[in-house]
Design an enzyme around this catalytic site. Structure first.
Site, PDB file in Angstrom:
ATOM      1  N   GLU A 240       0.858  -1.361  -0.038  1.00 42.98           N
ATOM      2  CA  GLU A 240       0.056  -0.001  -0.074  1.00 42.98           C
ATOM      3  C   GLU A 240       0.630   1.359   0.117  1.00 42.98           C
ATOM      4  O   GLU A 240       0.212   2.150  -0.458  1.00 42.98           O
ATOM      5  CB  GLU A 240      -0.981  -0.010   1.203  1.00 42.98           C
ATOM      6  CG  GLU A 240      -2.245   0.577   0.984  1.00 42.98           C
ATOM      7  CD  GLU A 240      -3.162   0.054   1.960  1.00 42.98           C
ATOM      8  OE1 GLU A 240      -4.535   0.182   1.628  1.00 42.98           O
ATOM      9  OE2 GLU A 240      -3.125  -0.848   2.713  1.00 42.98           O
TER      10      GLU A 240
ATOM     11  N   ARG B 249      -9.420  -1.113   1.867  1.00 45.27           N
ATOM     12  CA  ARG B 249      -8.985  -2.399   0.807  1.00 45.27           C
ATOM     13  C   ARG B 249     -10.107  -2.924   0.248  1.00 45.27           C
ATOM     14  O   ARG B 249     -10.318  -3.371  -0.920  1.00 45.27           O
ATOM     15  CB  ARG B 249      -8.041  -3.227   1.605  1.00 45.27           C
ATOM     16  CG  ARG B 249      -6.874  -2.710   1.885  1.00 45.27           C
ATOM     17  CD  ARG B 249      -5.981  -3.823   2.754  1.00 45.27           C
ATOM     18  NE  ARG B 249      -4.466  -3.285   2.665  1.00 45.27           N
ATOM     19  CZ  ARG B 249      -3.595  -3.979   3.541  1.00 45.27           C
ATOM     20  NH1 ARG B 249      -3.847  -5.259   4.068  1.00 45.27           N
ATOM     21  NH2 ARG B 249      -2.411  -3.544   3.756  1.00 45.27           N
TER      22      ARG B 249
ATOM     23  N   HIS C 176      -5.788 -12.102   0.984  1.00 45.84           N
ATOM     24  CA  HIS C 176      -4.597 -11.355   1.657  1.00 45.84           C
ATOM     25  C   HIS C 176      -4.605 -11.760   3.252  1.00 45.84           C
ATOM     26  O   HIS C 176      -3.753 -12.119   4.043  1.00 45.84           O
ATOM     27  CB  HIS C 176      -4.761 -10.059   1.466  1.00 45.84           C
ATOM     28  CG  HIS C 176      -3.454  -9.415   1.942  1.00 45.84           C
ATOM     29  ND1 HIS C 176      -2.264  -9.748   1.949  1.00 45.84           N
ATOM     30  CD2 HIS C 176      -3.346  -8.097   2.736  1.00 45.84           C
ATOM     31  CE1 HIS C 176      -1.273  -8.715   2.657  1.00 45.84           C
ATOM     32  NE2 HIS C 176      -2.237  -8.067   3.335  1.00 45.84           N
TER      33      HIS C 176
END
Length: 463
Positions: free
Chosen positions: A268, A292, A395
């Site tokens: 990020e 996200r 993730h």
């Protein structure tokens, strides 16, 4: 880390005060804290490589009201950190866990610095209003930096680490308290007794079984996780009556390079330092630093289900991880935007217009198109120009073992299972339905330390 060698299984003793299962940042932090409080502790890791998913973390560690922030001119407020994380988590976060977390991030940062692990640079991640993401001054990816230095502390503290050793069962005594583990080491099954066990085994992002059980819609997604993230700690805990919570809350990371056999998460910090996302028409389509969940959904909704990160040399200079991404062949280069567009098979006029509009938004500090307010310190104007093809992938698993803020594991009746503690991604509840970038590394240190402290109090209570 390359020079740290786990001990051979033949040296595994029959008894310890505390067994820590997992060698990521949570497990190593817990072991160091417990050792420094006088306990005989051992770390058991099922994989040959130490470090778990922490090795793959790239952005940094969130913390609020730190001296580092003040040195950078950032005035922060822990209450803001709490409310933003709560909002970003869909207001599904366990408030008690979250409260403990945010108020202990600054002390956790100080604890790292006291152990020779300074994080003195700052960046920002999605969902945050100001720079809270602490990282090394070298701008190196946080994960491997943290593991290497924690292992140095582990060596200095003479904490035994064994790998590969797989824990197959948690043992209980007649009173129902945890009394040790069964392990398979060097092909032999053994029992190792202990007064307490800390589960620091990470999540289940690489478990087809758990993903299919709780989120069958994600069964075919690729994952950023290391192969060992298969939910072993959940299985061990379930077998002794622990309650699992929010297991359907699985985070998809929006920017993952998947065109190669190995899946690479693009941290990020790339967007936090100024990169934008464009579709295959060369146009922006989302606030790149929204949560996200929002960014992933926006990419998935595109006809191609993928997008391109666009950046320049100025941004690249602020994200050292880009050198690694380039080294392994993930980065497309262009001397000009037109050349980059040609390589991506994107209309050069569209891409140029998008970047021109973005640079004007940066100049004005006003993104009229998508209302982005952070990661706008520099435009995209310094040659060369770069792109990375990205798409969402599994993730992080927000759900897990139900714990108290003291990292005690709860059973289905809400009762503490004596002698069993859990911290890090194996535990559920902290993040709600969306884990904020930079909070997972913070969680490993905050709750790793907490587990080490609480297990010490528990053992003292037995005397």
């Amino acid at each position: 880390m390359a020079d740290f060698q786990p001990l051979p299984a033949s040296q595994l003793a029959d008894q310890y005060d505390v067994i820590v299962i997992g060698s990521g940042a949570t497990g190593l932090t817990a072991a160091i804290q417990a050792r420094e409080l006088g306990l005989e502790v051992v770390v058991l890791e099922k994989e040959s490589q130490l470090g778990g998913n922490t090795n793959r973390a790239s952005s940094g560690m969130n913390a609020a009201e730190t001296n580092v922030q003040l040195k950078h001119g950032v005035i922060d407020n822990v209450a803001d950190f709490f409310h933003e994380t709560y909002q970003d988590g869909g207001r599904l976060n366990d408030k008690d866990l979250l409260g403990y977390f945010v108020y202990h991030t600054a002390p956790a940062l100080d604890w790292l610095a006291d152990h020779g692990i300074p994080l003195t640079d700052l960046t920002i991640t999605g969902g945050m209003s100001r720079k809270r993401t602490h990282r090394p001054a070298s701008l190196a990816p946080i994960g491997s930096f943290l593991i290497q230095r924690l292992l140095h502390v582990v060596r200095e503290a003479e904490i035994p680490v064994f790998a590969p050793v797989k824990v197959t069962e948690l043992l209980k005594d007649a009173s129902g308290a945890i009394s040790g583990v069964k392990v398979v080491a060097a092909g032999t099954e053994r029992r190792v007794t202990a007064k307490a066990v800390i589960l620091a085994t990470g999540g289940f992002g690489a478990s087809k079984e758990y993903i299919s059980r709780f989120r069958p819609d994600l069964a075919n997604y690729k994952t950023t996780n290391q192969p060992g993230a298969t939910g072993d700690g959940l299985q061990l805990a379930e077998a002794v009556g622990a309650e699992l919570m929010q297991m359907d809350l699985i985070q998809i990371h929006p920017t993952v390079q998947q065109d190669h056999p190995h899946v690479y998460l693009i941290g990020e910090a790339v967007r936090g330092e100024g990169a934008i996302l464009v579709n295959d028409q060369g146009q922006r389509f989302v606030n790149e630093l929204a949560t996200r969940k929002i960014v992933s959904n926006a990419i998935t909704a595109l006809p191609a289900h993928s997008a391109y990160l666009i950046l320049d040399q100025g941004i690249r200079d602020h994200v050292k991880a880009l050198e690694f991404y380039d080294q392994v062949g993930l980065v497309v280069h262009g001397a000009t935007l037109a050349e980059l567009a040609a390589k991506l098979q994107i209309d050069p006029g569209n891409l140029q217009a998008t970047v021109t509009e973005w640079n004007a938004a940066v100049q004005a500090h006003h993104d009229e198109a998508f209302h982005r307010t952070t990661g706008m310190e520099r435009g995209i104007e310094q040659p060369g120009f770069f792109a990375i093809h990205v798409a969402p992938a599994i993730h992080y698993t927000m759900g897990g073992i139900h714990i108290t803020p003291k990292t005690q594991v709860l059973d289905g009746n809400g009762q503490v299972i004596p002698g069993l503690f859990a911290a890090g991604e194996v535990a559920g509840g902290l993040h709600g339905n969306n884990r904020v970038g930079g909070n997972s590394i913070a969680e490993t240190v905050v709750f790793g330390r907490q587990a080490g402290q609480q297990v010490t109090l528990y053992l003292r209570s037995l005397k």
